[in-house]
Design an enzyme around this catalytic site. Structure first.
Site, short mmCIF file in Angstrom:
data_model
loop_
_atom_site.label_atom_id
_atom_site.label_comp_id
_atom_site.label_asym_id
_atom_site.label_seq_id
_atom_site.Cartn_x
_atom_site.Cartn_y
_atom_site.Cartn_z
N ARG A 1 0.52 -1.26 0.13
CA ARG A 1 0.12 -0.29 -0.23
C ARG A 1 0.84 1.42 -0.19
O ARG A 1 0.39 2.30 -0.55
CB ARG A 1 -1.20 -0.20 1.14
CG ARG A 1 -2.21 -1.18 0.67
CD ARG A 1 -2.58 -1.62 1.94
NE ARG A 1 -3.77 -1.87 2.13
CZ ARG A 1 -4.90 -2.92 2.65
NH1 ARG A 1 -4.30 -2.03 4.15
NH2 ARG A 1 -5.63 -3.09 2.26
N GLY B 1 -13.76 -4.19 0.08
CA GLY B 1 -14.85 -3.19 0.74
C GLY B 1 -14.93 -2.02 -0.73
O GLY B 1 -16.51 -2.63 -1.28
#
Ligand code: ADP
Ligand code: MG
Length: 399
Positions: A38, A380
């Protein structure tokens, strides 16, 4: 020109204070970052702004501190890992607004980088509280959102700030949005969606949305069993949500009316126990599953036919493994179709976009993740996008 603003739309940023929302919710063990994917994803945006002379303030959340300070969730823990990836010194500021934050900004020179404290230490973050937004906005001149993975939440630093100052998408957000648009927004047709995974219930909204969007809907994994049961197939001891067969029938009817072809497996790999290479392993027609057997993978006949479907398609969006891929040989359908999609992508005949936690693991297991056009690690946010929902963090960046 894209429908959202990017770094290319910003005027001169030299000397400006850029508030950059990134995803630093990093996997940690014993106080150390175990995977810096990330950080690497948002590094180009941070370095570009720094090179252009902006003072870069990174905003991010970590864990679920529920609006209170927590020593175990301070972003001070990730500073070393961020410095290593960026190859630059990074300052840590234990606030996100107010006197201390303003003083810290005063010390920064153009090109300097700082990480502000975990935004979720303040209740205003998840509430998208206008006063909290205003307080953060007071220390910055512009806002850059490079955290697609948090874009499904309308929080202060993912949505509110975008309305308070000049705002745009960072490079990683931009790449993700462009890939997703190529896959479902404005795709080249025919489009195939491959949906697998354990349960229909977790992906109902995805399936409902896709039947109106794609030409071919390939259903595999445990959720295929619910569809087979809806069609009157006896799936034995397979994972199956019998209470959802009515819903499955409705989805099949909706597909019929929109001209979406639904592909369900016609042969399957079954076993009597949930284990690797079990002695009871066999391949059979879906109508021959015994009452004590479980369907654990799509069969080789169906896999070959599905490969042919991919060959006539120009776009593929994939979420969910085709079988219980964690155990051999139930990874076969997933691995074979992943290799087919990768080969077609390499030939230039297919745009392939995939996402989902287990999907990414399965494509890595197949050794083809880098051969797909785009792999989303957003979880998500990716699923909500597949459900056709507008993501508030993205909507706030539109022109
Ligand atoms: P993702 O995380 O990519 O969205 P899911 O979480 O929906 O994917 O599904 C992944 C899980 O589905 C895996 O653990 C896999 O073992 C399971 N699964 C796939 N096919 C079957 C099957 N036929 N029976 C039981 N479990 C299955
Ligand atoms: Mg999963």
């Amino acid at each position: 020109m894209s429908s959202f603003r990017t770094l290319d739309d910003l005027a001169d940023v030299n000397g400006m204070v850029a508030l950059v929302r990134v995803d630093l919710n990093l996997p940690m063990r014993d106080g150390a970052v175990t995977d810096d994917t990330r950080i690497r994803a948002c590094a180009p945006t941070i370095l570009e702004l720094a090179e252009k002379g902006a003072k870069v303030l990174l905003l991010a959340h970590f864990g679920r501190p529920n609006g209170e300070r927590s020593s175990t969730m301070s972003l001070s823990m990730v500073v070393g890992a961020v410095e290593r990836v960026l190859g630059k010194e990074v300052m840590f500021v234990p606030e996100v607004a107010g006197e201390v934050a303003a003083q810290a900004v005063g010390i920064l020179r153009p090109g300097d980088i700082a990480i502000l404290e975990n935004t979720r230490f303040w209740k205003g973050e998840e509430k998208n509280d206008p006063d909290f937004v205003k307080a953060i906005a007071a220390i910055g001149d512009l806002y850059v959102n490079d955290a697609f993975s948090a874009a499904h939440r309308a929080h202060a630093t993912t949505e509110g700030l975008a309305h308070s100052m000049p705002a745009c998408a960072g490079r990683s957000m931009q790449a993700e949005l462009q890939a997703l648009d190529q896959a479902l927004g404005n795709p080249e047709k025919p489009v195939a969606a491959l949906v697998g995974g354990a349960k229909v219930s977790s992906k109902l909204e995805v399936l409902k949305h896709l039947v109106g969007q794609v030409d071919h809907l390939i259903i595999g994994g445990g959720m295929a069993n619910t569809f087979l049961a809806a069609k009157g197939v006896d799936v034995g001891k397979s994972l199956c949500e019998h209470d959802l067969t009515g819903t499955a029938t409705k989805i099949l009817e909706a597909a019929e009316s929109t001209g979406c072809t639904v592909h369900l497996p016609y042969d399957v790999v079954v076993a009597k126990e949930f284990a690797g290479n079990p002695p009871s392993l066999r391949t059979c027609n879906v109508h021959e599953v015994a009452s004590d057997e479980m369907i654990l993978d799509v069969g080789p006949g169906a896999v070959e036919a599905l490969g042919d479907v991919l060959k006539i398609c120009r776009t593929l969006v994939w979420n969910g493994p085709m079988g219980a891929f964690e155990m051999q040989p139930f990874d076969a359908a997933t691995v074979t179709l992943a290799k087919t999609a990768a080969a077609l992508t390499a030939e230039g005949s297919l745009v392939s976009v995939a996402g989902g936690g287990d999907t990414v693991a399965a494509l890595n297991h197949a050794g083809v993740a880098q051969d797909f056009s785009y792999i989303s690690t957003a979880g998500g946010a990716f699923l909500e996008w597949m459900e056709g929902k507008e993501l508030p963090g993205v909507a706030a960046l539109s022109r």
